[in-house]
Enzyme design. Structure first.
Site, PDB file in Angstrom:
ATOM      1  N   LYS A  28      14.012  16.650  63.891  1.00 18.51           N
ATOM      2  CA  LYS A  28      12.792  16.855  64.686  1.00 18.51           C
ATOM      3  C   LYS A  28      12.442  18.341  64.785  1.00 18.51           C
ATOM      4  O   LYS A  28      11.309  18.723  64.528  1.00 18.51           O
ATOM      5  CB  LYS A  28      12.963  16.282  66.098  1.00 18.51           C
ATOM      6  CG  LYS A  28      13.294  14.800  66.134  1.00 18.51           C
ATOM      7  CD  LYS A  28      13.414  14.285  67.560  1.00 18.51           C
ATOM      8  CE  LYS A  28      14.563  14.904  68.342  1.00 18.51           C
ATOM      9  NZ  LYS A  28      15.912  14.567  67.835  1.00 18.51           N
TER      10      LYS A  28
ATOM     11  N   ARG B  41      25.060  22.376  62.223  1.00 15.52           N
ATOM     12  CA  ARG B  41      23.831  23.053  62.672  1.00 15.52           C
ATOM     13  C   ARG B  41      24.148  24.434  63.263  1.00 15.52           C
ATOM     14  O   ARG B  41      25.095  24.596  64.016  1.00 15.52           O
ATOM     15  CB  ARG B  41      23.142  22.194  63.736  1.00 15.52           C
ATOM     16  CG  ARG B  41      22.011  22.915  64.449  1.00 15.52           C
ATOM     17  CD  ARG B  41      21.017  22.009  65.102  1.00 15.52           C
ATOM     18  NE  ARG B  41      21.597  21.076  66.059  1.00 15.52           N
ATOM     19  CZ  ARG B  41      20.913  20.060  66.592  1.00 15.52           C
ATOM     20  NH1 ARG B  41      19.648  19.869  66.267  1.00 15.52           N
ATOM     21  NH2 ARG B  41      21.493  19.248  67.435  1.00 15.52           N
TER      22      ARG B  41
ATOM     23  N   ARG C 197      25.474  25.438  68.969  1.00 15.74           N
ATOM     24  CA  ARG C 197      25.162  24.948  70.313  1.00 15.74           C
ATOM     25  C   ARG C 197      26.386  24.300  70.948  1.00 15.74           C
ATOM     26  O   ARG C 197      27.137  23.611  70.274  1.00 15.74           O
ATOM     27  CB  ARG C 197      24.019  23.924  70.239  1.00 15.74           C
ATOM     28  CG  ARG C 197      22.658  24.579  70.140  1.00 15.74           C
ATOM     29  CD  ARG C 197      21.564  23.618  69.774  1.00 15.74           C
ATOM     30  NE  ARG C 197      21.614  22.346  70.478  1.00 15.74           N
ATOM     31  CZ  ARG C 197      20.691  21.393  70.351  1.00 15.74           C
ATOM     32  NH1 ARG C 197      19.653  21.581  69.556  1.00 15.74           N
ATOM     33  NH2 ARG C 197      20.793  20.267  71.010  1.00 15.74           N
TER      34      ARG C 197
HETATM   35  P1  ADP Z   1      18.535  17.240  69.911  1.00 20.23           P
HETATM   36  O1  ADP Z   1      17.213  17.191  69.228  1.00 20.23           O
HETATM   37  O2  ADP Z   1      19.617  17.754  69.038  1.00 20.23           O
HETATM   38  O3  ADP Z   1      18.911  15.993  70.623  1.00 20.23           O
HETATM   39  P2  ADP Z   1      17.327  18.810  72.083  1.00 20.23           P
HETATM   40  O4  ADP Z   1      17.201  20.263  71.846  1.00 20.23           O
HETATM   41  O5  ADP Z   1      16.104  17.981  72.011  1.00 20.23           O
HETATM   42  O6  ADP Z   1      18.459  18.304  71.079  1.00 20.23           O
HETATM   43  O7  ADP Z   1      17.997  18.543  73.512  1.00 20.23           O
HETATM   44  C1  ADP Z   1      19.207  19.135  73.863  1.00 20.23           C
HETATM   45  C2  ADP Z   1      19.661  18.642  75.226  1.00 20.23           C
HETATM   46  O8  ADP Z   1      18.719  19.025  76.228  1.00 20.23           O
HETATM   47  C3  ADP Z   1      19.770  17.125  75.365  1.00 20.23           C
HETATM   48  O9  ADP Z   1      21.002  16.613  74.889  1.00 20.23           O
HETATM   49  C4  ADP Z   1      19.622  16.948  76.880  1.00 20.23           C
HETATM   50  O10 ADP Z   1      20.813  17.301  77.554  1.00 20.23           O
HETATM   51  C5  ADP Z   1      18.567  18.019  77.214  1.00 20.23           C
HETATM   52  N1  ADP Z   1      17.206  17.433  77.102  1.00 20.23           N
HETATM   53  C6  ADP Z   1      16.261  17.769  76.202  1.00 20.23           C
HETATM   54  N2  ADP Z   1      15.151  17.028  76.365  1.00 20.23           N
HETATM   55  C7  ADP Z   1      15.399  16.183  77.403  1.00 20.23           C
HETATM   56  C8  ADP Z   1      14.658  15.166  78.057  1.00 20.23           C
HETATM   57  N3  ADP Z   1      13.423  14.828  77.652  1.00 20.23           N
HETATM   58  N4  ADP Z   1      15.248  14.509  79.085  1.00 20.23           N
HETATM   59  C9  ADP Z   1      16.475  14.829  79.501  1.00 20.23           C
HETATM   60  N5  ADP Z   1      17.242  15.764  78.926  1.00 20.23           N
HETATM   61  C10 ADP Z   1      16.717  16.455  77.887  1.00 20.23           C
HETATM   62  P1  ADP Z   2      16.876  17.525  65.779  1.00 21.40           P
HETATM   63  O1  ADP Z   2      15.897  18.499  66.346  1.00 21.40           O
HETATM   64  O2  ADP Z   2      16.281  16.181  65.524  1.00 21.40           O
HETATM   65  O3  ADP Z   2      18.129  17.439  66.582  1.00 21.40           O
HETATM   66  P2  ADP Z   2      17.277  19.488  63.610  1.00 21.40           P
HETATM   67  O4  ADP Z   2      15.944  19.743  63.006  1.00 21.40           O
HETATM   68  O5  ADP Z   2      17.847  20.523  64.502  1.00 21.40           O
HETATM   69  O6  ADP Z   2      17.304  18.037  64.326  1.00 21.40           O
HETATM   70  O7  ADP Z   2      18.286  19.182  62.400  1.00 21.40           O
HETATM   71  C1  ADP Z   2      19.679  18.964  62.636  1.00 21.40           C
HETATM   72  C2  ADP Z   2      20.485  19.659  61.522  1.00 21.40           C
HETATM   73  O8  ADP Z   2      20.285  18.961  60.283  1.00 21.40           O
HETATM   74  C3  ADP Z   2      20.057  21.103  61.257  1.00 21.40           C
HETATM   75  O9  ADP Z   2      21.189  21.872  60.953  1.00 21.40           O
HETATM   76  C4  ADP Z   2      19.110  20.993  60.066  1.00 21.40           C
HETATM   77  O10 ADP Z   2      19.148  22.174  59.272  1.00 21.40           O
HETATM   78  C5  ADP Z   2      19.671  19.790  59.305  1.00 21.40           C
HETATM   79  N1  ADP Z   2      18.610  18.968  58.688  1.00 21.40           N
HETATM   80  C6  ADP Z   2      17.421  18.610  59.225  1.00 21.40           C
HETATM   81  N2  ADP Z   2      16.691  17.868  58.354  1.00 21.40           N
HETATM   82  C7  ADP Z   2      17.456  17.749  57.223  1.00 21.40           C
HETATM   83  C8  ADP Z   2      17.254  17.102  55.950  1.00 21.40           C
HETATM   84  N3  ADP Z   2      16.129  16.416  55.673  1.00 21.40           N
HETATM   85  N4  ADP Z   2      18.256  17.204  55.041  1.00 21.40           N
HETATM   86  C9  ADP Z   2      19.398  17.883  55.322  1.00 21.40           C
HETATM   87  N5  ADP Z   2      19.638  18.511  56.493  1.00 21.40           N
HETATM   88  C10 ADP Z   2      18.690  18.450  57.447  1.00 21.40           C
END
Ligand code: ADP
Ligand code: ADP
Ligand code: ZN
Length: 216
Positions: A13, A127, A160
Site C-alpha cells: 500500500k 522492509r 520499524r
Molecule cells: P502496515 O501498512 O504495514 O500495516 P501502517 O503504517 O498502515 O502499517 O500502520 C502501522 C501501525 O499503526 C498499525 O499496525 C497500527 O498499530 C497503527 N495504525 C495505523 N492505522 C491505523 C488505523 N486505521 N487504526 C488503528 N491503528 C492504526
Molecule cells: P504496506 O504499506 O502495505 O504495509 P509497503 O509498501 O510498505 O506495504 O511494502 C512492504 C514491503 O514489501 C516493502 O519493503 C516494499 O519495498 C516491499 N514490496 C512492496 N510491493 C512489492 C512488490 N510488488 N514486490 C516486491 N516487494 C514489494
C-alpha cells in the site's frame, strides 16, 4: 479522486501510494505514517499511539477517527485524497462514511491489494524505512543504492519496531479478524476492485491505474 487503498500489512500500500500521490497530485492520508511522525516529534498523540503500535495492536478507533476527521477538514484534502491504512475496522469504515457524508463527499474507488500470506512475512521483515522522508525500501526487492541510506534524501534507513516477527504475527491476526471484514462492507457498492499484489511493483501499479479507470 477519493481513493482508499486496502490490503494486509506488507501488501504494498505504502509503495503504491507514494507513486499514485506523485502522479495524480493526491493528498496522501496514511494513519500509520501520521502516528509515526507524531512519535518522531514526541507529540502526545505519537507517544500514546506507539504503546499500541510496537505490539502490533491497533490504536483505538476513537483516537484514529479523530486524527482522520481533522485531516479531512484541511483544505488540501477537499478535492483529491488517497487513504492508506484507514479504515481498519468496520467501525472506522462507518465513521468515515459519516464524516464524508457530512462534507457532502464520498469515496470514488476502493482498491484492495491481494497477496499471499507467505509473501507478507518476507516483505515485512525485509522492509526498511527512511527516517527523514518515510520512503520505503526492501533489503532484497527494492534495495537502496547505498546500504542503509535513502536514495532520495540521504536519510538513514531503519527497521520499524512493528516489523519484528512477533508483532508481524499479531498484526496479521488482527488483519484477518478486524480489517478483512471491511472488504465485505465495501463490496456491493460497485467501487471495490481487487488487484493482484503478487506481481512486480510496476505491474501492480499498472493494474491499479486500470482498476481506477473502470470505476471513475
Ligand atoms: P502496515 O501498512 O504495514 O500495516 P501502517 O503504517 O498502515 O502499517 O500502520 C502501522 C501501525 O499503526 C498499525 O499496525 C497500527 O498499530 C497503527 N495504525 C495505523 N492505522 C491505523 C488505523 N486505521 N487504526 C488503528 N491503528 C492504526
Ligand atoms: P504496506 O504499506 O502495505 O504495509 P509497503 O509498501 O510498505 O506495504 O511494502 C512492504 C514491503 O514489501 C516493502 O519493503 C516494499 O519495498 C516491499 N514490496 C512492496 N510491493 C512489492 C512488490 N510488488 N514486490 C516486491 N516487494 C514489494
Ligand atoms: Zn528519504
Amino acid at each position: 479522486m477519493k481513493i482508499l487503498l486496502m490490503g494486509p500489512p506488507g501488501a504494498g500500500k505504502g509503495s503504491q501510494s507514494a507513486k499514485l500521490v506523485k502522479e495524480y497530485q493526491l493528498t496522501s492520508i496514511s494513519t500509520g505514517e501520521m502516528f509515526r511522525e507524531a512519535a518522531r516529534n514526541n507529540e502526545p498523540l505519537g507517544i500514546e499511539a506507539m504503546k499500541y503500535i510496537h505490539r502490533g495492536d491497533l490504536v483505538s478507533d476513537e483516537i484514529t477517527n479523530e486524527v482522520v476527521r481533522k485531516r479531512l477538514l484541511e483544505s488540501d484534502a477537499e478535492r483529491c485524497f488517497l487513504l492508506d491504512g484507514y479504515p481498519r475496522t468496520v467501525s472506522q469504515a462507518q465513521a468515515l462514511d459519516a464524516m464524508l457524508l457530512s462534507m457532502d463527499s464520498k469515496l470514488t474507488a476502493v482498491i484492495n491489494i491481494v497477496v499471499d500470506k507467505e509473501a507478507i512475512l518476507e516483505r515485512m521483515v525485509g522492509r526498511r524505512v527512511c527516517k527523514k522522508c518515510g520512503l520505503t525500501y526492501h533489503v532484497s526487492f527494492k534495495p537502496p543504492k547505498k546500504p542503509g541510506i535513502c536514495d532520495d534524501c540521504g536519510g538513514e534507513l531503519y527497521q520499524r519496531v512493528d516489523d519484528q516477527p512477533e508483532s508481524v504475527r499479531n498484526r496479521l491476526n488482527i488483519y484477518e479478524r478486524k480489517t478483512k471484514p471491511i472488504v465485505d462492507y465495501y463490496s456491493g457498492r460497485g467501487i471495490l476492485k481487487n488487484v493482484d499484489g503478487m506481481q512486480s511493483f510496476e505491474e501492480v501499479y499498472k493494474d491499479i491505474i486500470n482498476a481506477l479507470g473502470e470505476v471513475q
